[in-house]
Enzyme design. Structure first.
Site, PDB file in Angstrom:
ATOM      1  CG  ASP A 272      -2.376  -0.261   0.829  1.00 41.73           C
ATOM      2  OD1 ASP A 272      -2.611  -0.595  -0.339  1.00 41.73           O
ATOM      3  OD2 ASP A 272      -3.263  -0.144   1.694  1.00 41.73           O
ATOM      4  CG  ASP A 331       1.455  -6.755  10.724  1.00 44.82           C
ATOM      5  OD1 ASP A 331       0.609  -7.001   9.843  1.00 44.82           O
ATOM      6  OD2 ASP A 331       1.161  -6.310  11.853  1.00 44.82           O
ATOM      7  CG  ASP A 333       7.340  -5.624  12.329  1.00 44.46           C
ATOM      8  OD1 ASP A 333       6.222  -5.783  11.821  1.00 44.46           O
ATOM      9  OD2 ASP A 333       7.526  -5.528  13.563  1.00 44.46           O
ATOM     10  CG  ASP A 425      -6.011  -6.835  15.105  1.00 48.63           C
ATOM     11  OD1 ASP A 425      -6.897  -6.025  15.451  1.00 48.63           O
ATOM     12  OD2 ASP A 425      -4.816  -6.698  15.396  1.00 48.63           O
TER      13      ASP A 425
END
Length: 698
Positions: A272, A331, A333, A425
């Site tokens: 994104d 995600d 990281d 989430d």
């Protein structure tokens, strides 16, 4: 005299410091003794050995030396703190004020809260000055604080009359209000403490009974005579990211090395990013792994709405997703181990009601600074205790947004990803629970990631994590009430999951320890008992730190820092509960790009290869823009980063001065534990307000 005991032997290994001193006297009437510490002369000695005055003189000299060293150390810390205050408050050297454009500033709630704290500070300083005048004028009732003013009282001046009238008004009207509100907050505090104790007891029971989700047999066990009979399901892996320049490479690399048949695995890189240079870098990384035979695709949305939820929703709308049974989410990281899917996906076998398998987080930078250490304590309790206990006894917990595997059927039946809150989430987890799906938490499976290293990034993350649940509570409360789940599950969702742990905790932490406590120093008739200020919070902090025993030396900073963060959490909770505009903003948490040790070795190996190999790895790629990417790498340096600065946080600074003013008032009244708590809590607010915790920009 230095404290003794096994604890101190363990803590310091050898608490005695300095050079041993041997004193030899020529006079035969004097004894010879070896002094290697201030307490050595007072140890048991032989009866025939005679003590003398010169031995005690040396002991006193050593004690004075140690005391001077301690005072010098404290003076150095105080001097450094004063230097930081001068540099950041008065000289404004390398710092910036907290921006009004930040998420809590736009709503106006942050300005109102700051104004309220500022009014309390001004009032407290005025009261303190008035009390000091009364003390030096030797007016009565400064020490006693009697609730009733005697009728026969000698009024010495009009100022004395005002003071006496204030004492009566305070005892009759203000003290009862503060007492009622403080008792209400203390009850909430005790209820929340009881909930935490029950969670800890549940965790102890799980450890004692060795309760954990298990896979029947070894589905991947194979030998030359009999191959494995396990049928690998189709797994989709998604990596949502947005302008993740620092971590995109290590994340894609870790996911592409997952041990799973290549024809049964598809990796979606959901980019994104609005920075075109970052888009080209991610495309190049995807193309590199594509050349190695990895089934990986790159997706970029033209219309970037809904933040992460919109990104995931768009990816699930692809036609080829219907061929896959499970989806794993990481995600940008996160760096999963190669066996991650083999440790999680088999739990779905013969368990059709299972909708989610969640793994634990591990942190590659937990020892980077004090802020990361304190985050590690907090998150270790969350995963080790909260997630594990809820997973074992309730089969439900809040999805952490990453490092989890979903059954795609569970996502679809629950309504898919929705963009109505910033905690998508938790939203999907609650809706899946209402539809009867069960969750499993694997405490033994860790996925490495980062925690924020700067206070600015951590504050923005905590604001989103505490405003989002209140948004969700407003939205999903009717669905919870009308759902077909049992009454006790509804009660758990409403009373424990949302109200107690998401609303009550930040409410009483801020009001009780940051507002009511300093007020009681100026209204001593409503003074809080010592067990509320010291004993119960210390015991709760001890329970919180048990999952991370190596962090035991940080128990006091952890307690103070949690109270310091209560102002941000309270502000976020109110913004989410009343649907203020700032609660719908998503700020991507800044990453530092820390890598695990295997990733560092792999990166060093890649850098040792000649540049020609890099160009050869791109030949034959399907993306026509790779030539431009190579030119970009050859002729263009990485774009200059925005200059980083430490910030000054006004609300935290105002609370620091309020607490320090109350500490001074407590000192005048000779309070014990109240003074020390207010002093250290005020200093912790001061450190946070000056952004002296976490990453420092020189």
């Amino acid at each position: 005299m230095a404290p003794k005991g096994e604890f101190f032997r363990w803590w310091g290994k050898d608490t005695r410091k300095g050079t041993p001193v041997i004193v030899t006297m020529e006079n035969v009437n004097y004894s010879v003794v070896e002094i290697d510490g201030p307490d050595s002369a007072f140890r048991p000695i032989d009866k025939d050995r005679v003590k003398n005055a010169k031995q005690f003189t040396w002991v006193l000299i050593l004690k004075a030396n140690r005391a001077v060293g301690c005072l010098a150390w404290l003076g150095h810390i105080l001097w450094a703190l004063l230097g930081a205050i001068k540099k950041r408050l008065f000289l404004r050297n390398g710092v910036a004020m907290e921006s009004e454009n930040e998420n809590e500033g736009k709503s106006g709630k942050g300005k109102f809260l700051f104004g309220f704290i500022l009014c309390l500070l001004m009032t407290a300083m005025a009261f303190l000055g008035f009390e000091v005048i009364a003390h030096y004028m030797r007016w009565p009732y400064f020490q006693e604080h009697n609730l009733h003013i005697p009728q026969t009282l000698e009024i010495r001046s009009w100022l004395h009359l005002i003071y006496v009238s204030w004492l009566g008004f305070r005892a009759d009207y203000i003290a009862p209000l503060i007492l009622s509100f403080s008792n209400f907050c203390v009850v909430l505090f005790l209820i929340q403490s009881l909930d935490r104790m029950i969670l800890c007891l549940g965790c102890f029971w799980i450890k004692y009974k060795n309760i954990k989700p298990r896979i029947n047999g070894d589905p991947f066990n194979s030998n030359d005579n009999e191959p494995s009979k396990y049928i690998y399901p189709m797994v989709l892996v998604q990596i949502p990211m947005c302008n993740e320049r620092e971590v995109y490479e290590q994340s894609i690399s870790a996911v592409c090395q997952l041990d799973w048949p290549k024809d049964r695995l598809l990796i979606q890189v959901l980019d994104d990013s609005d920075d075109e240079s970052i888009q080209w870098l991610i495309k190049g990384e995807v193309s590199k792994w594509m050349q190695k035979g990895v089934n990986i695709v790159y997706r970029h949305r033209l219309i970037r709405t809904g933040y992460k939820a919109g990104n995931l929703k768009s990816a699930m709308s692809c036609d080829y997703v219907k061929d896959y049974e499970f989806v794993a989410i990481f995600d940008a990281d996160f760096q999963p181990n190669s066996d991650y899917l083999k440790l999680t996906v088999p739990h779905f076998n013969e368990n059709p009601e299972l909708g989610l398998v969640q793994a634990r987080w591990g942190f590659v930078n937990k020892d980077e600074n004090l802020l990361t250490r304190l985050q590690d304590i907090n998150l270790c309790f969350h995963f080790e205790v909260e997630q594990q206990v809820n997973g074992v006894f309730l089969n439900f917990f809040g999805f952490n947004g990453t490092a989890g595997v979903w059954r795609i059927k569970a996502l679809e039946e629950s309504g898919g990803w929705l963009e109505r809150t910033t905690v998508e989430d938790m939203d999907i987890a609650v809706r899946a629970h209402l539809h009867g799906w069960k969750f499993i938490y694997l405490n033994d499976v860790k996925v490495l990631c980062e925690v924020p290293e700067s206070y600015e990034a951590y504050k923005k993350q905590q604001y989103r994590w505490h405003s989002g649940p209140m948004q969700l509570f407003r939205v999903c409360l009717p669905s919870i009430i009308t759902s077909k789940i049992s009454i006790w599950k509804k009660a758990n969702l409403i009373l424990l999951f949302f109200l107690l742990r998401k609303l009550i905790l930040p409410f009483y932490s801020f009001t009780l320890f940051c507002i009511i406590l300093p007020l009681t120093m100026f209204v001593p008739e409503a003074e809080l008992p010592a067990w509320v200020i010291c004993y119960v919070p210390v015991f709760m902090s001890f329970l919180s730190i048990l999952p991370a025993p190596k962090s035991f030396p940080f128990i006091a900073p952890y307690l103070l820092f949690e109270n310091t963060m209560s102002v941000t959490k309270f502000n976020a909770m109110v913004s989410g509960l009343f649907q203020l505009g700032s609660s719908y903003e998503w700020v991507v948490t800044k990453k530092a790009g820390r890598a695990s040790e295997p990733d560092l070795l792999a990166a060093a190996e890649r850098e040792s290869l000649p540049a020609m190999n890099l160009q050869q790895s791109h030949r034959g790629a399907s993306d026509s823009g790779l030539s431009e990417l190579i030119k970009l790498k050859e002729h263009q340096e990485s774009p200059p980063k925005k200059k980083k600065t430490n910030k000054i946080y006004k609300k935290e600074l105002a609370l620091a001065f309020l607490l320090l003013t109350a500490a001074l008032r407590s000192l005048l009244s000779a309070h014990g534990v109240h003074f020390y708590f207010l002093l250290f809590q005020g200093v912790s607010f001061l450190l946070v307000g000056l952004d002296l915790i976490g990453e420092q920009v020189s």
